[in-house]
Design an enzyme around this catalytic site. Sequence first.
Site, PDB file in Angstrom:
ATOM      1  CG  LEU A   8      64.626   2.504  64.572  1.00 23.96           C
ATOM      2  CD1 LEU A   8      64.144   2.262  63.946  1.00 23.96           C
ATOM      3  CD2 LEU A   8      64.171   3.556  65.334  1.00 23.96           C
ATOM      4  CB  ALA A  51      78.286   6.948  74.820  1.00 18.93           C
ATOM      5  CB  SER A  53      67.033  11.815  82.656  1.00 22.29           C
ATOM      6  OG  SER A  53      66.534  11.559  83.348  1.00 22.29           O
ATOM      7  CE  LYS A  65      70.683  11.548  80.937  1.00 30.24           C
ATOM      8  NZ  LYS A  65      71.496  10.055  81.161  1.00 30.24           N
ATOM      9  CG  HIS A  81      69.848  13.521  85.471  1.00 28.96           C
ATOM     10  ND1 HIS A  81      69.480  12.102  85.540  1.00 28.96           N
ATOM     11  CD2 HIS A  81      68.837  13.689  85.608  1.00 28.96           C
ATOM     12  CE1 HIS A  81      68.812  11.956  85.844  1.00 28.96           C
ATOM     13  NE2 HIS A  81      68.155  12.495  85.819  1.00 28.96           N
ATOM     14  CG  ASN A  82      73.148   9.429  84.273  1.00 31.11           C
ATOM     15  OD1 ASN A  82      71.303  10.318  84.041  1.00 31.11           O
ATOM     16  ND2 ASN A  82      73.147   8.846  83.005  1.00 31.11           N
ATOM     17  CD  GLU A 129      69.872   7.463  87.346  1.00 34.74           C
ATOM     18  OE1 GLU A 129      70.406   5.862  86.850  1.00 34.74           O
ATOM     19  OE2 GLU A 129      69.254   8.710  86.432  1.00 34.74           O
TER      20      GLU A 129
END
Length: 628
Positions: free
Chosen positions: A171, A241, A293, A348, A351-352, A355
């Site tokens: 969480l 991670a 993302s 991903k 993608h980063n 970015e």
Amino acid sequence: MIIILTGVSGCGKTTIGKLLATKLNAPFYDADDFHPNINIQKMSNNEALSDEDRLPWLTLLAENIKFWNSQGNAILACSALKESYRKILMPIGINIKWVFLKGEFDLINQRLNQRTNHYMKSGLLKSQYEDLEVPNYAFTIDINNNPDFIVNQIMSNVQHNQKSSIGVFGLGVMGKSLSLNLAKNGFIVSVYNRIALGEEKVVSKFLESNRKYENIFGFTELEEFIQSIETPRKILIMIQAGSVIDEVLEQLIPLLSKDDIIMDGGNSYYLNTNKRNKFLKKYQINFIGCGISGGEEGALKGPSLMPGGNEKSYQEIAPILNKIAAVDKKNNPCCSYIGSEGAGHFVKMVHNGIEYAEMQLIAEVYTFLKSSKDNLEIARILSKWNSQDLSSYLLEITVNILKRKRGNEFMLNAILDAAENKGTGSWSSNAALNLGTVNTMMTSAVFMRYISSFKEKRIQLSGLINHKVQKEKSLNIKSLKKAYRFARIINHHQGFELMQMASKEYNWNLNLSEIARIWTNGCIIRSGFMETLVDILKKNDSCLDDQILLNILVKSERGITKCISASLNNRIVFDSFYAAYNYWIAMTTKNLSANLIQAQRDYFGAHMFQFTNDSSKKYHHINWLEND
């Protein structure tokens, strides 16, 4: 899960069903709407339906129940008075919760007599009571209670007796947001967080602050958490991670069963995801590496999702992922199966990387403009760009950042110029090196973050340089806009080329157009240009194969050279723009200087070379100190 409200006509199935659907944020369906016209006509004439009359109706409902279940939760109001009817409505593998609305004949007869514009008349009520076989497995509630009470009782029963659709392990910021996203979309969610030092009250505080979601259940004991989830279990791990993922997998394995699904939603390195996929296969547990993302807001309101792994497992979890994902302009979920093993995490990662470069480009535009303009002027320029073809989420938030003040000062001016990174940018660079392709813009952006972190050294060296930075007065904003458009095309091209190379290397069969589509909303790099790429990559394997983009680059070349020249004259950092331009020049140069490099390699290492215009493509080595 499908909740079916059953009982005789007039017991309030539709009223309760609609209220319940609102509470669970699930679609509501009335079985009466699926009757064929011949049945409606018979009932309108006060003729009772036979079993033969009902069979096509029940069969149609059963098919729809399968479809509704594939989309998530649904509420159905259906009399289904006999057990034989209910059996038809219970397809194998579909989780159905039955609720029986109990009421006395006189009360329901009175309701039917007051109802207008409905084909079901009170005259048929007696035959319904004669046919009624009360399901002993249903949750039964008396309709004498008010509707709100009835709905709350159903909710309480469903949630306490129904296992969770999915479990969220961890969480943190993203784990909390995704849990709330799942809950608001009607899924029953189990959440778990360890009770290590400093985290003792994470679960209790989360539940307390989100009391309105009665479909979230919290756990601090791992075994209880696992047992609360329906099988095959679907568990979303949302932790940092690294090696801790492997530690968690070791804890989970003894508690899980065959065909359970573990999904890693963090930014894990794709090669580690490959290994974990193979490792869990030994235990017949399925593993999905899912790129997510959108940040905290996206996770809560609808992220872009990039799941990779076993495709059958993806199909199992797809109804959940599709429901919580952002949607594109055609209202399709920004979620799609990417490919096997670590494909989702690889995409991903890229993608980063895109970015990183997009953020650096905007930062360099800001640096360029601030030599002669204040924050509000820059915000007006970028806001205009954002209203045109250069629109993007990153440009939008940059405008808001530039305008934000703290008292009389701009907030941005008070922030330390030392950028942090979490590793995914450098992973993209490593992947390009390993795959033999080019991502100079991502790499430039990563190195600029590294350089920014050496703040003290930069201060020391800047004091040794006797140089006054001049305000650039001659800068043409149109040229800067062209340069920005040029560099963005190159950045996206390099990113998609990297994915293309990985697809071939790992046999992932990546659909680049589909990847661009799921990046059109929910994610950090969503933009107008990304929407354009969806169609371009349907027709071409590479952005540079598209004639329109190629023409834009050609026409924008003069603009970027002007800006590079101005940056040199004014000592402005412009590294990502240099990277874009140099890549373009190299890729559009027929003969490069690599012939000299090959000669040097052969000279000192006998690495050999090929001759031009030699169709045999044979390699040669010569003694460079002797003439032929």
